[in-house]
Design a protein around this motif. Sequence first.
Motif, PDB file in Angstrom:
ATOM      1  N   ARG A  40      37.491  63.885   9.514  1.00  0.00           N
ATOM      2  CA  ARG A  40      36.463  62.987   9.010  1.00  0.00           C
ATOM      3  C   ARG A  40      36.641  62.779   7.509  1.00  0.00           C
ATOM      4  NH1 ARG A  40      31.450  60.989  10.296  1.00  0.00           N
ATOM      5  NH2 ARG A  40      31.511  62.007  12.349  1.00  0.00           N
ATOM      6  N   ARG A  41      36.983  63.836   6.803  1.00  0.00           N
ATOM      7  CA  ARG A  41      37.200  63.722   5.355  1.00  0.00           C
ATOM      8  C   ARG A  41      38.405  62.840   5.046  1.00  0.00           C
ATOM      9  NH1 ARG A  41      36.070  69.911   3.148  1.00  0.00           N
ATOM     10  NH2 ARG A  41      33.976  70.109   4.064  1.00  0.00           N
ATOM     11  N   ALA A  42      39.423  62.910   5.893  1.00  0.00           N
ATOM     12  CA  ALA A  42      40.590  62.046   5.683  1.00  0.00           C
ATOM     13  C   ALA A  42      40.210  60.575   5.856  1.00  0.00           C
ATOM     14  CB  ALA A  42      41.696  62.434   6.661  1.00  0.00           C
ATOM     15  N   PHE A  43      39.409  60.267   6.867  1.00  0.00           N
ATOM     16  CA  PHE A  43      38.945  58.897   7.061  1.00  0.00           C
ATOM     17  C   PHE A  43      38.055  58.463   5.896  1.00  0.00           C
ATOM     18  CE2 PHE A  43      39.976  59.589  11.613  1.00  0.00           C
ATOM     19  CZ  PHE A  43      40.673  58.412  11.847  1.00  0.00           C
ATOM     20  N   GLU A  44      37.193  59.357   5.426  1.00  0.00           N
ATOM     21  CA  GLU A  44      36.287  59.017   4.325  1.00  0.00           C
ATOM     22  C   GLU A  44      37.054  58.735   3.038  1.00  0.00           C
ATOM     23  OE1 GLU A  44      33.702  62.362   4.326  1.00  0.00           O
ATOM     24  OE2 GLU A  44      32.255  61.466   5.719  1.00  0.00           O
ATOM     25  N   THR A  45      38.134  59.468   2.812  1.00  0.00           N
ATOM     26  CA  THR A  45      38.950  59.234   1.618  1.00  0.00           C
ATOM     27  C   THR A  45      39.542  57.838   1.635  1.00  0.00           C
ATOM     28  OG1 THR A  45      39.493  61.592   1.473  1.00  0.00           O
ATOM     29  CG2 THR A  45      40.935  60.056   0.303  1.00  0.00           C
ATOM     30  N   VAL A  46      40.097  57.431   2.777  1.00  0.00           N
ATOM     31  CA  VAL A  46      40.664  56.087   2.898  1.00  0.00           C
ATOM     32  C   VAL A  46      39.560  55.044   2.778  1.00  0.00           C
ATOM     33  CG1 VAL A  46      41.922  54.503   4.399  1.00  0.00           C
ATOM     34  CG2 VAL A  46      42.581  56.914   4.302  1.00  0.00           C
ATOM     35  N   THR A  57      27.606  55.671  -1.397  1.00  0.00           N
ATOM     36  CA  THR A  57      27.425  56.886  -2.186  1.00  0.00           C
ATOM     37  C   THR A  57      27.360  58.110  -1.295  1.00  0.00           C
ATOM     38  OG1 THR A  57      26.197  55.593  -3.823  1.00  0.00           O
ATOM     39  CG2 THR A  57      25.965  57.981  -3.927  1.00  0.00           C
ATOM     40  N   ARG A  58      26.704  57.977  -0.146  1.00  0.00           N
ATOM     41  CA  ARG A  58      26.594  59.092   0.780  1.00  0.00           C
ATOM     42  C   ARG A  58      27.959  59.449   1.339  1.00  0.00           C
ATOM     43  NH1 ARG A  58      23.703  56.821   4.415  1.00  0.00           N
ATOM     44  NH2 ARG A  58      21.722  57.147   3.383  1.00  0.00           N
ATOM     45  N   ALA A  59      28.775  58.428   1.645  1.00  0.00           N
ATOM     46  CA  ALA A  59      30.115  58.702   2.167  1.00  0.00           C
ATOM     47  C   ALA A  59      30.959  59.434   1.137  1.00  0.00           C
ATOM     48  CB  ALA A  59      30.794  57.382   2.577  1.00  0.00           C
ATOM     49  N   ARG A  60      30.796  59.037  -0.135  1.00  0.00           N
ATOM     50  CA  ARG A  60      31.578  59.676  -1.181  1.00  0.00           C
ATOM     51  C   ARG A  60      31.159  61.133  -1.369  1.00  0.00           C
ATOM     52  NH1 ARG A  60      32.198  55.216  -6.022  1.00  0.00           N
ATOM     53  NH2 ARG A  60      33.560  53.791  -4.893  1.00  0.00           N
ATOM     54  N   ARG A  61      29.855  61.353  -1.328  1.00  0.00           N
ATOM     55  CA  ARG A  61      29.387  62.720  -1.470  1.00  0.00           C
ATOM     56  C   ARG A  61      29.867  63.602  -0.329  1.00  0.00           C
ATOM     57  NH1 ARG A  61      23.093  61.464  -3.194  1.00  0.00           N
ATOM     58  NH2 ARG A  61      23.543  60.776  -5.356  1.00  0.00           N
ATOM     59  N   GLY A  62      29.865  63.005   0.888  1.00  0.00           N
ATOM     60  CA  GLY A  62      30.333  63.770   2.047  1.00  0.00           C
ATOM     61  C   GLY A  62      31.787  64.096   1.931  1.00  0.00           C
ATOM     62  N   ALA A  63      32.567  63.150   1.365  1.00  0.00           N
ATOM     63  CA  ALA A  63      34.004  63.404   1.226  1.00  0.00           C
ATOM     64  C   ALA A  63      34.269  64.438   0.155  1.00  0.00           C
ATOM     65  CB  ALA A  63      34.723  62.097   0.880  1.00  0.00           C
ATOM     66  N   GLY A  64      33.354  64.586  -0.823  1.00  0.00           N
ATOM     67  CA  GLY A  64      33.596  65.532  -1.880  1.00  0.00           C
ATOM     68  C   GLY A  64      33.187  66.941  -1.529  1.00  0.00           C
ATOM     69  N   ARG A  65      32.468  67.086  -0.409  1.00  0.00           N
ATOM     70  CA  ARG A  65      32.046  68.432  -0.025  1.00  0.00           C
ATOM     71  C   ARG A  65      33.189  69.197   0.588  1.00  0.00           C
ATOM     72  NH1 ARG A  65      27.219  65.727   1.612  1.00  0.00           N
ATOM     73  NH2 ARG A  65      27.944  65.614   3.720  1.00  0.00           N
ATOM     74  N   VAL A 110      35.027  62.664  18.613  1.00  0.00           N
ATOM     75  CA  VAL A 110      36.269  63.344  18.231  1.00  0.00           C
ATOM     76  C   VAL A 110      36.121  64.018  16.871  1.00  0.00           C
ATOM     77  CG1 VAL A 110      38.704  63.016  17.661  1.00  0.00           C
ATOM     78  CG2 VAL A 110      37.724  61.827  19.618  1.00  0.00           C
ATOM     79  N   LEU A 111      35.501  63.330  15.907  1.00  0.00           N
ATOM     80  CA  LEU A 111      35.398  63.879  14.554  1.00  0.00           C
ATOM     81  C   LEU A 111      34.423  65.050  14.470  1.00  0.00           C
ATOM     82  CD1 LEU A 111      35.591  60.771  12.211  1.00  0.00           C
ATOM     83  CD2 LEU A 111      37.397  62.235  13.075  1.00  0.00           C
ATOM     84  N   GLU A 112      33.506  65.160  15.412  1.00  0.00           N
ATOM     85  CA  GLU A 112      32.647  66.346  15.452  1.00  0.00           C
ATOM     86  C   GLU A 112      33.461  67.597  15.729  1.00  0.00           C
ATOM     87  OE1 GLU A 112      29.522  65.768  18.236  1.00  0.00           O
ATOM     88  OE2 GLU A 112      28.430  64.311  16.981  1.00  0.00           O
TER      89      GLU A 112
END
Length: 287
Positions: free
Chosen positions: A252-258, A279-287, A244-246
């Motif tokens: 996906r960014r909303a889930f990563e923020t939470v 760290t990877r999740a945070r970087r992905g959320a910041g993109r 679904v997130l693809e």
Amino acid sequence: AGCAVPPLQNDSWGKQYSHALFKAMSHMLCIGYGQQAPEGMTDVWLTMLSMIVGATCYAMFIGHATALIQSLDSSRRQYQEKYKQVEQYMSFHKLPGDTRQRIHEYYEHRYQGKMFDEENILGELSEPLKEEIINFNCRNLVANMPLFANADPNFVTAMLTKLRFEVFQPGDFIIREGTVGKKMYFIQHGVVSILTKGNKETKLSDGSYFGEICLLTRGRRTASVRADTYCRLYSLSVDNFNEVLEEYPMMRRAFETVAMDRLDRIGEDRCPVHQQDTTRARRGAGR
């Protein structure tokens, strides 16, 4: 004709037919020769014929009445038949009494006395009808969850069609810390506690979700989750989650923020096992 009583010969046709109807019904409904024994061979054969017809009609009536009663609540009958098998299973394996009680309570809360083959029913419907029913059944979940309330309706529908309904009892560990994460959960009704090694405890209730951290980081569970009350949840597998997130990368960014917020609260940064994935999740959320 042989059954006629002489005094009726001069009576009106209404009385004659009423007496004849009473005579026939006494043969058919009483499954016998009625009030008077047959007189003569003609009367004997007519009486036997009426008894055969009456017995046949009686059997058909009982059969149809039984089928009608069963069809009025077939789902409850199906539940009762299923639970009889469960009772026989528990008896065969000689399960202890407290386990049997928990199984009984689980079935009562899970099925509430009725059982349907929902997967088969929905599978026979068209996609628009299926989506309409799923959206209606999950309306309370959508209404209580800000993530769904503010999201693209297409994303919500895509997510709901992949959810699986589950019920947990008080004290059940829905998630255990250190296990591989394969599902995330949405709370329709109930209260759960998120437990960490530092004895931190966070309560979640209706409209919340949990378990998404491992689906994002592809790691092991960072905390345990225990049901405090009877919980009615919807689970989403990791494969369906990613599928679904693809299609909806913004979600996906909303889930990563939470997920980042929860990792900070449980002190995940101090855990070397998941520090790289966090760290990877945070970087992905910041993109």
